[in-house]
Motif scaffolding. Structure first.
Motif, short mmCIF file in Angstrom:
data_model
loop_
_atom_site.label_atom_id
_atom_site.label_comp_id
_atom_site.label_asym_id
_atom_site.label_seq_id
_atom_site.Cartn_x
_atom_site.Cartn_y
_atom_site.Cartn_z
N GLU A 1 0.82 -1.36 -0.03
CA GLU A 1 0.11 0.11 0.09
C GLU A 1 0.87 1.27 -0.03
OE1 GLU A 1 -3.00 0.67 -0.49
OE2 GLU A 1 -3.94 -1.19 -0.39
N SER B 1 -6.11 8.36 7.92
CA SER B 1 -6.80 7.31 8.33
C SER B 1 -6.07 5.99 8.76
CB SER B 1 -7.82 7.13 7.29
OG SER B 1 -8.87 6.24 7.90
N ARG C 1 -11.75 3.85 10.24
CA ARG C 1 -12.77 3.78 9.59
C ARG C 1 -13.80 2.79 10.16
NH1 ARG C 1 -16.78 3.66 8.37
NH2 ARG C 1 -18.05 4.30 6.29
N LYS D 1 -1.94 -14.93 0.96
CA LYS D 1 -2.30 -13.65 1.70
C LYS D 1 -3.66 -13.19 0.91
CE LYS D 1 -0.27 -12.29 4.67
NZ LYS D 1 -0.20 -12.99 5.97
N ILE E 1 -6.36 -5.71 -4.27
CA ILE E 1 -7.51 -4.87 -3.45
C ILE E 1 -6.79 -3.65 -2.85
CG2 ILE E 1 -8.75 -5.19 -1.25
CD1 ILE E 1 -9.80 -7.38 -3.34
N VAL E 2 -7.35 -2.58 -3.30
CA VAL E 2 -6.63 -1.51 -3.01
C VAL E 2 -7.26 -0.74 -1.98
CG1 VAL E 2 -6.02 1.09 -3.98
CG2 VAL E 2 -5.89 -1.19 -5.57
N ARG E 3 -6.63 -0.37 -0.96
CA ARG E 3 -7.44 0.43 0.01
C ARG E 3 -7.81 1.71 -0.45
NH1 ARG E 3 -5.77 3.44 5.46
NH2 ARG E 3 -6.92 2.57 7.01
N PRO F 1 -10.69 6.72 3.34
CA PRO F 1 -11.53 5.77 3.89
C PRO F 1 -12.78 6.69 4.66
CG PRO F 1 -9.33 5.08 4.58
CD PRO F 1 -9.26 6.50 3.87
N ALA F 2 -12.76 7.60 5.09
CA ALA F 2 -13.57 8.54 5.61
C ALA F 2 -14.96 8.87 4.72
CB ALA F 2 -13.37 9.71 6.22
N CYS G 1 -15.82 6.82 2.34
CA CYS G 1 -16.56 5.54 1.86
C CYS G 1 -17.90 5.54 2.85
CB CYS G 1 -15.64 4.29 2.21
SG CYS G 1 -14.22 4.19 1.19
N SER G 2 -18.76 5.00 1.85
CA SER G 2 -19.98 4.82 2.94
C SER G 2 -19.68 3.32 3.69
CB SER G 2 -21.19 4.26 1.75
OG SER G 2 -20.99 3.22 0.97
N ASP G 3 -20.64 2.91 4.36
CA ASP G 3 -20.52 1.54 5.30
C ASP G 3 -20.30 0.53 4.37
OD1 ASP G 3 -20.13 2.82 7.75
OD2 ASP G 3 -22.33 2.73 8.03
N TRP H 1 -16.98 0.48 2.39
CA TRP H 1 -16.01 -0.05 3.34
C TRP H 1 -16.22 -1.55 3.71
CZ3 TRP H 1 -11.44 1.90 4.19
CH2 TRP H 1 -10.70 1.33 5.26
N TYR I 1 -14.71 -3.48 0.82
CA TYR I 1 -13.18 -3.38 0.77
C TYR I 1 -12.75 -4.47 1.68
CZ TYR I 1 -8.84 -2.10 2.92
OH TYR I 1 -7.45 -1.97 3.33
N LEU I 2 -13.61 -4.65 2.90
CA LEU I 2 -13.03 -5.40 3.96
C LEU I 2 -13.25 -6.73 3.90
CD1 LEU I 2 -13.88 -3.53 7.50
CD2 LEU I 2 -11.70 -3.87 6.34
N PHE I 3 -14.55 -7.04 3.32
CA PHE I 3 -14.91 -8.46 3.64
C PHE I 3 -15.27 -9.25 2.41
CE2 PHE I 3 -16.63 -6.28 7.48
CZ PHE I 3 -15.73 -6.87 8.44
N LEU J 1 -2.22 -12.65 -3.70
CA LEU J 1 -1.12 -12.28 -3.17
C LEU J 1 -0.41 -13.05 -2.44
CD1 LEU J 1 0.40 -9.53 -2.47
CD2 LEU J 1 -1.28 -9.19 -0.71
N MET K 1 5.18 -6.84 -7.37
CA MET K 1 4.12 -5.80 -6.92
C MET K 1 4.13 -4.69 -7.79
SD MET K 1 2.85 -7.37 -4.09
CE MET K 1 1.42 -6.00 -4.34
#
Lengths: 1012, 116
Positions: A759, A900, A905, B21, B26-28, B32-33, B35-37, B40, B43-45, B57, B85
């Motif tokens: 990242e 962040s 978040r 991994k 998957i790009v963060r 983040p703030a 992003c809607s729930d 987010w 992205y997480l799950f 990866l 990468m």
């Protein structure tokens, strides 16, 4: 004992070498070159086992790995016990002891056959569950006896004296199977210069050429085998592995080979030059190319009572006659669907015994072998099959009738032939197990009535393994496969001239699996499909009637293809029967998947040397020997061996853990203690962006941490859940030292690298593990400063060297970093020195510390002390579902940091913002003597009907000698708002403990003791 | 057990040296703030589970400690390529035989040595 079935001449056994052995306690004799199976047959032993479910007498059926019945327990001594050995694959040695794995009290007179009879006309799939379930409370009692009389073998109860090795190998071409195809392939590949490994599971290489009637270059085939093996043995680029089974074909041509080096010699490996030989080797081979020359297994026909001893595979009859000089009976009836099986009748006849008849399912059998049989005067019954065997403990007759294959019915009156042996052949199934391990679904071929393998890149099948059976064609196919493999591996093709083999004219075979009976399948005598698991044609019919249409479901409902057998004999017949019942074709029904291992592998071979102290690497700290000498009990923390507590002898009695921990705790609280904390993970972080990086991976702020200062930090994943914690010290503007939990060091380092490499590669920062370089000793307690003052040049003044400072200096004459971090809540100095000086410093501390009562303490005391202060252990008090806020550690969260950070978040997601999340609290048992159980569930209302709503659990619980009370940390729903309320902990034994929710900090809430 | 070509070490090594991994690329989210729930949560799950070509990866955990990507076929387990990468895969669901070469490198030669 006379070997009544042994021929005077012939076979590959050495009649001059007599070997004696026992089976089920009875002594017999065989010869060198025998397998246990051939020796048992030579001695006329009909019953070798009782069947798994119906407890029917069973005899030897096959001559190789596919044997389903003769699965024996080997071993004279307790340590030498080996279960599940196929007698057909066990070479005979002098003194061998074997017994049946089934049968109680013995195979001749078996209790369970009564159950089989009680069970009625047939025991359907699920019989035991359906019959013995009522009343449910009795199942445990039934089960004990059913298990006692079922089961396959037992494991030894003493430890194994033998040595097992693992070998890691590479080769250009791996050839599996040393029959005609494998030998030809190995010759072709080897002559091209490729590195070749040739493996074969039998005692001798040569496969079908060891018992064929055919001539190669007008000479017996075994002469060509000997020449080929001589050439291969003389080549440096060839490794020959006899008695070696390729058991598993894993990804990317990784093949596991199990080589049995001494199992043909004795029960445990004999000594050689005074040293124990290696019993077996597991070769872990990474092959460039693989040639599967695994041949084919003959399929038995499925007719009534086809399990009575004396029913054999046709090919097995030939193998016993020609290879072992054993005729397993006097009067033979052969039932076949093809020409090749006729050789069994010819071999039988030539051994001087009677062939009563050949029942051939084909209307007009006319191949060369058929003509030969006719010419010898053998009675041939065209369009017929054996529909039922007679006899109980041995075949006494065969009922033969005309059969209508298309109509699946008996087409004429049955004739009963007097015989003691029935050989059957329903054709051949290529041995596709290894190819199946690679994931390829096999393809059905109607022309050969068999599945051929679907192969991944880099692997080929040759000869019988892909349905080519004529010896001349098999040899040519082998050469081609070997040549192609070598060429693909980068070698130039070499020429191999093949021996002349007369071309035999074979008539076409017919597809015959289950043989019809006059009665419908469900009422006919049992027709066995899978002999090892007692699966019958009727069982498959019941399964399909009960709605199990997928072959995978049929398999699981009936247990077809389970056990050590893995469906070698039965699977194709079972699929064919299911296909007929479901009105589908065999390819539509499909096959089940064969999985590793092809034949059972002993645990010893799998484990190799990775046992006892070599099972897992052990990590020791620099002071380990001191701990050992001072009587420490140790605890495993990851691979580390950490002192758990240091019991003392008091008046000749060794302290219990409870006594030792109480003494160690009080020493720290009242005087001074020392902990070997070297196992803490330590990561050296350097670079201009190190500080920025820390700010992103930790929840709290790092921008202003000055050199010489230390800060505690929490690490979350991006889902907001805590996964590690520790302190990080600022060593210089661009230089930090991070500590992690002992178990989390490698994980945290990989975590940091992940974020940096994937990242934020633009950040200029470097991570180095320095866990082993620095030894850490924690000197803690009210007397710590006095002790330190005697040994260091660092200014210890409480204002010059404050809590959460670190200083560089010398301790006991050794360069050191000293950190004022406290995990006990007391005044504490964590001394870090280069690991190889650590023991010196440790001993110096004791030399000076005795007058202060310096007491070594272990992890147990460390836990009590930290829990009294409410300090968490990540991974014990957290479990991947706990946020910093759940821990009440908002003080360690930088909500307004510009970047962040990882986890930020997620803390505003609705689920993480809930107020009724499980939160960390302290629990004070109402009864101070109670130490709550870690993991115990917590409820608000113990009188609630079951199931009670569970609102949390105990995460850490100890007895505190300082508080003289049990105390605990726990997570409780909404617990932070419930201080002073009572919760209940119902235990399995019916007791219900009461506890009060309190602050997790039980001692010195203001932190005055550590700040002095 | 896989046989994996580490693009940094330049050698084929046993799977035991590596850790998987998860899904690659998957790009963060950069902010983040913002992003809607749901965003987010995605992205997480949420991860792909394709039957066929998959980009993963991996890290050469007990080797050079470098992270890199693998293009692997989830049915045959064939590893079509490994790449560093920041690089893009040549073999994708759209181009299972390899994207047309931009720089004159024959895709087949890239596959050599990293094939199953």
């Amino acid at each position: 004992m006379s070997q009544l079935n042994r021929l005077a001449r012939g076979g590959r056994i050495d009649r001059s070498r007599k070997l004696s052995f026992t089976f089920n306690g009875k002594r017999y004799q065989g010869h060198a070159g025998d397998t246990l199976a051939s020796a048992l047959l030579a001695n006329g032993v009909d019953i070798v086992n009782r069947s798994f479910k119906y407890s029917r007498p069973r005899g030897i059926v096959a001559a190789g790995a596919e044997e389903p019945n003769a699965v024996v327990q080997l071993g004279k001594t307790e340590a030498g016990q080996v279960p599940n050995v196929r007698a057909t694959q066990q070479a005979l040695f002098d003194g061998l002891e074997a017994r049946s794995t089934n049968g109680w009290p013995n195979v001749q007179r078996d209790m369970m056959s009564l159950v089989g009879k009680l069970g009625g006309k047939f025991m359907p799939p699920g019989f035991y569950y359906k019959t013995f379930m009522a009343p449910a409370s009795m199942w445990m009692t039934y089960e004990k006896y059913i298990r006692k009389s079922a089961g396959l073998g037992r494991s030894p109860m003493e430890s194994d004296p033998d040595i097992y090795d693992h070998l890691h190998q590479h080769c250009d071409v791996l050839v599996v199977g040393a029959g005609p195809a494998g030998l030809a392939a190995a010759l072709a590949a080897a002559r091209s210069g490729a590195r070749v490994i040739l493996v074969d599971e039998q005692e001798e290489m040569g496969g079908s050429l060891l018992d064929t009637r055919e001539l190669l270059d007008d000479k017996p085939a075994d002469q060509w085998v000997a020449e080929a093996l001589k050439e291969l043995a003389g080549l440096d680029n060839v490794t020959l592995l006899p008695r070696t089974t390729a058991n598993g074909y894993h990804d990317h041509h990784f093949v596991t080979l199990h080589e049995r080096r001494t199992e043909h010699l004795a029960e445990t490996a004999p000594l050689k030059d005074g040293r124990r030989q290696v019993r077996s080797r597991m070769h872990r081979v990474r092959a460039g190319r693989v040639v599967l020359a695994t041949g084919a297994h003959e399929r038995p026909l499925v007719y009534a009572n086809n399990d009575v001893p004396g029913n054999l595979l046709a090919g097995a009859v030939s193998t016993y006659v020609r290879r072992y000089g054993v005729v397993p009976g006097k009067r033979l009836v052969l039932s076949t669907s093809n020409d090749h099986a006729y050789r069994a009748a010819l071999d039988w006849l030539e051994s001087g015994h009677e062939v009563v008849a050949i029942a051939d399912a084909r209307a007009n059998p006319d191949g060369e072998l058929v003509e030969q049989a006719r010419a010898r005067g053998i009675r041939i019954l065209p369009g017929s099959a054996v529909i039922e065997a007679k006899g109980e403990n041995r075949v006494s007759g065969a009922r033969v009738a005309k059969v209508d294959l298309d109509g699946f019915r008996v087409a004429g009156a049955a004739e009963t032939l007097d015989c003691d042996t029935i050989a059957s052949s329903g054709g051949y199934s290529p041995v596709i197990h290894l190819a199946s391990h690679t994931g390829g679904r096999p393809t059905w071929r109607d022309d050969i009535f068999g599945f051929v393998p679907t192969l991944v890149k880099g692997v080929s099948a040759a000869g019988g393994a892909q349905g080519i059976y004529a010896t001349g064609e098999v040899l040519a196919d082998g050469v081609e496969a070997g040549r192609q493999a070598a060429t693909e591996a980068g070698f130039s093709a070499a020429s191999v001239s093949l021996p002349e083999v007369a071309v035999r004219r074979d008539g076409a075979a017919v597809g015959l699996f289950q043989v019809p009976h006059e009665k419908p399948t469900l009422r006919a005598p049992k027709q066995f499909v899978d002999l090892q698991n007692d699966v019958t044609a009727a069982g498959i019919e019941v399964a399909t009637r009960e709605g199990f249409e997928s072959i995978e479901h049929v398999k699981r409902y009936t247990a077809m293809g389970f056990g050590t057998d893995q469906g070698k004999l039965g699977n194709i017949n079972g699929m064919a029967i299911a296909a007929r019942l479901l009105g589908r074709s065999i390819p539509e029904v499909g096959t089940t998947v064969f999985r590793p291992n092809y034949t059972p592998v002993t645990f010893g071979a799998i484990v190799g040397r990775h046992c006892r102290e070599l099972f897992d690497p052990e990590r020791y700290t620099a002071m380990h020997q001191w701990h050992v000498e001072h009587g420490a009990e140790f605890e495993d923390v990851g691979q580390w061996k950490r002192p758990w507590y240091f019991p003392r002898k008091v008046n000749g009695k060794t302290e219990t853990m409870h006594e030792a921990v109480a003494r160690e705790c009080l020493a720290v609280r009242e005087a001074v203690g020392i902990l070997d904390a070297s196992t803490l993970g330590k990561i050296d972080i350097q670079g201009p962006d190190a500080r920025e990086f820390l700010g992103r991976v930790y929840t709290n702020k790092w921008a202003k941490l000055a050199p010489g200062r230390v800060r505690y930090g929490l690490m979350c994943k991006d889902d907001g859940m805590v996964f590690d914690d520790g302190t990080t010290s600022c060593l210089g503007e661009n230089h930090f030292l991070m500590t992690t939990t002992s178990g989390g060091a490698a994980t945290v380092l990989e975590w940091l690298e992940l974020w940096h490499q994937t990242e934020w590669p633009e950040l200029d920062v470097y991570f180095t593990s320095v866990t082993d370089h620095w030894a850490t000793m924690t000197v803690t307690g009210p007397e710590a400063r006095k002790l330190m003052a005697e040994l260091t040049d660092i200014d210890l003044d409480k204002d010059a060297f404050k809590f959460m400072d670190w200083r560089e200096g010398s301790v006991a004459g050794v360069p050191a970093r000293v950190f004022r971090i406290s995990f006990t809540g007391e005044l504490a100095y964590e001394i870090n020195v280069q690991a190889n000086y650590a023991l010196h410093v440790w001993e110096k501390l004791f030399a000076h510390g005795e007058k202060y009562g310096l007491t070594p303490y272990g992890t147990e005391t460390m836990h009590v002390l930290r829990a009294e202060k409410g300090f968490i252990i990540a991974g014990q008090d957290t479990d991947g579902s706990v946020t910093p806020e759940d821990l009440g550690m908002q003080w360690a969260v930088g909500y307004d940091k510009p970047f962040s950070w990882i986890g930020q978040r997620a803390l505003t997601r609705p689920d993480t913002a809930r107020t009724d999340r499980k939160q960390l609290v302290g629990l004070k048992p109402r009864d101070a003597k109670v130490v709550l159980e870690e993991g115990a569930q917590i409820v608000f209302d113990p009188n609630h009907a079951i199931p009670m709503p569970m609102v949390g659990h105990v995460t850490s619980s100890y007895y505190s000698p300082t508080l003289d009370s049990g105390f605990a940390l726990a997570v409780v729903k909404g617990g932070q708002q419930k201080m002073g309320e009572t919760v209940y902990l119902p235990m399995a034994d019916g007791q219900v403990h009461e506890a009060e929710i309190v602050s997790p900090i039980f001692l010195d809430p203001k932190g005055e003791r550590q700040n002095v | 057990m896989f046989y994996i070509h580490c693009p940094y070490c330049g050698e084929l090594r046993e799977e035991e040296e590596f850790h998987p991994k998860g899904q690659a690329h998957i790009v963060r989210p950069a902010d983040p703030a913002a992003c809607s729930d749901d965003e987010w949560g995605d992205y997480l799950f949420f991860r792909d589970n394709p039957r066929g070509i998959h980009h993963e990866l991996w890290v050469h955990a007990v080797g050079c400690r470098k992270f890199f990507n693998i293009t692997r076929h989830t049915v045959t387990y064939e590893i079509l390529e490994t790449y560093k990468m920041g690089e893009q895969p040549r073999f994708t669901a759209e181009h299972p035989e390899g994207r047309p070469s931009q720089d004159g490198v024959d895709p087949a030669s890239l596959r050599e040595g990293v094939r199953a």
